[in-house]
Design a protein around this motif. Sequence first.
Motif, PDB file in Angstrom:
ATOM      1  N   GLU A  29       0.814  -1.219   0.000  1.00  0.00           N
ATOM      2  CA  GLU A  29       0.000   0.000   0.000  1.00  0.00           C
ATOM      3  C   GLU A  29       0.842   1.262   0.000  1.00  0.00           C
ATOM      4  OE1 GLU A  29      -2.138  -3.423   1.735  1.00  0.00           O
ATOM      5  OE2 GLU A  29      -0.270  -2.409   2.324  1.00  0.00           O
ATOM      6  N   ILE A  39      -2.091   3.990  -0.842  1.00  0.00           N
ATOM      7  CA  ILE A  39      -3.051   4.167   0.250  1.00  0.00           C
ATOM      8  C   ILE A  39      -3.416   5.642   0.418  1.00  0.00           C
ATOM      9  CG2 ILE A  39      -1.228   4.275   2.004  1.00  0.00           C
ATOM     10  CD1 ILE A  39      -4.813   2.850   2.387  1.00  0.00           C
ATOM     11  N   PRO A 133      -7.797  -0.711  -0.975  1.00  0.00           N
ATOM     12  CA  PRO A 133      -6.696   0.157  -1.413  1.00  0.00           C
ATOM     13  C   PRO A 133      -6.093  -0.224  -2.761  1.00  0.00           C
ATOM     14  CG  PRO A 133      -6.463  -0.390   0.896  1.00  0.00           C
ATOM     15  CD  PRO A 133      -7.539  -1.268   0.365  1.00  0.00           C
TER      16      PRO A 133
END
Length: 291
Positions: A29, A39, A133
């Motif tokens: 992420e 993210i 995400p």
Amino acid sequence: MNKPIRKAVFPVAGLGTRFLPATKAMPKEMLTVVDRPVIQHVVDEARAAGIEHLVFVTGRNKVVIEDHFDNQFELERTLQERGKTKELEALLRDLPGPGQTSFTRQQNPLGLGHAVWCAREILGNEPFALLLPDMLHHAPVPCLRGMIEAYNETGGNIVGVYQVPQDQTHQYGIVDVEDPSAKVSPIRAMVEKPPRGTAPSDLAISGRYILQPEIFDILAKQEHGAGGEIQLTDAMITLAKTQEFSAYRFDGDIYDCGSKIGFLAANVAYALAREDLAGDFRAALSKLLDR
């Protein structure tokens, strides 16, 4: 009156094995699309939709995500001392306020449904948004903002969907809706990765959800499904027996950053959308493609 959507869940416990060795010591992420972690792009979408509280379901070796959404005093002081006001303001602008983030652990990799269930105590008895995400939604109007607007009109549960090629429907969760051409339409059926040739439509679940808290009671008793995991789609199918589900059709571009091609395509698309980068980057791409 519908309860407002104040909280959003981000399941970030995955190992990111498809990106090894890059993700050996860094969470997938935190891989960057241009100059922002994946993210961060998804959190940007949530905050643009009015989300007040960010709930991250993490795993081992994910502490850097928590650090990313915290103050970095040494860095901030250095930027201030060097007169890098623009960079400092950007960092502070992205920073959630005190008490606006929560982190909880998913100790075992038991699937998306289990990850959502792990956040139950933080979410409480109120509806919430869920954003995967890996899936970047790129459009002038953020996907979650449109979904919340739809929720304010319809209530119930909302699932983001997008059109995929018929020969790929077996790779996705698929929904059947009353009006496939409508922006928002009631869902008639949901199926997780239907066998080839059996999908009820070409509308795939896009990784964006608004769910009612009753989903937690179902997830607590949910039997393990495909891959030995607790599947969120199975729990939604059960909840749909007693609550309304609607599909919100997202007409922008979606990039699956869990795949290498999707991740690379996202970098190109997001760079071309930046006024400060587009011209020079387009020229660099053309030079490479002309070889």
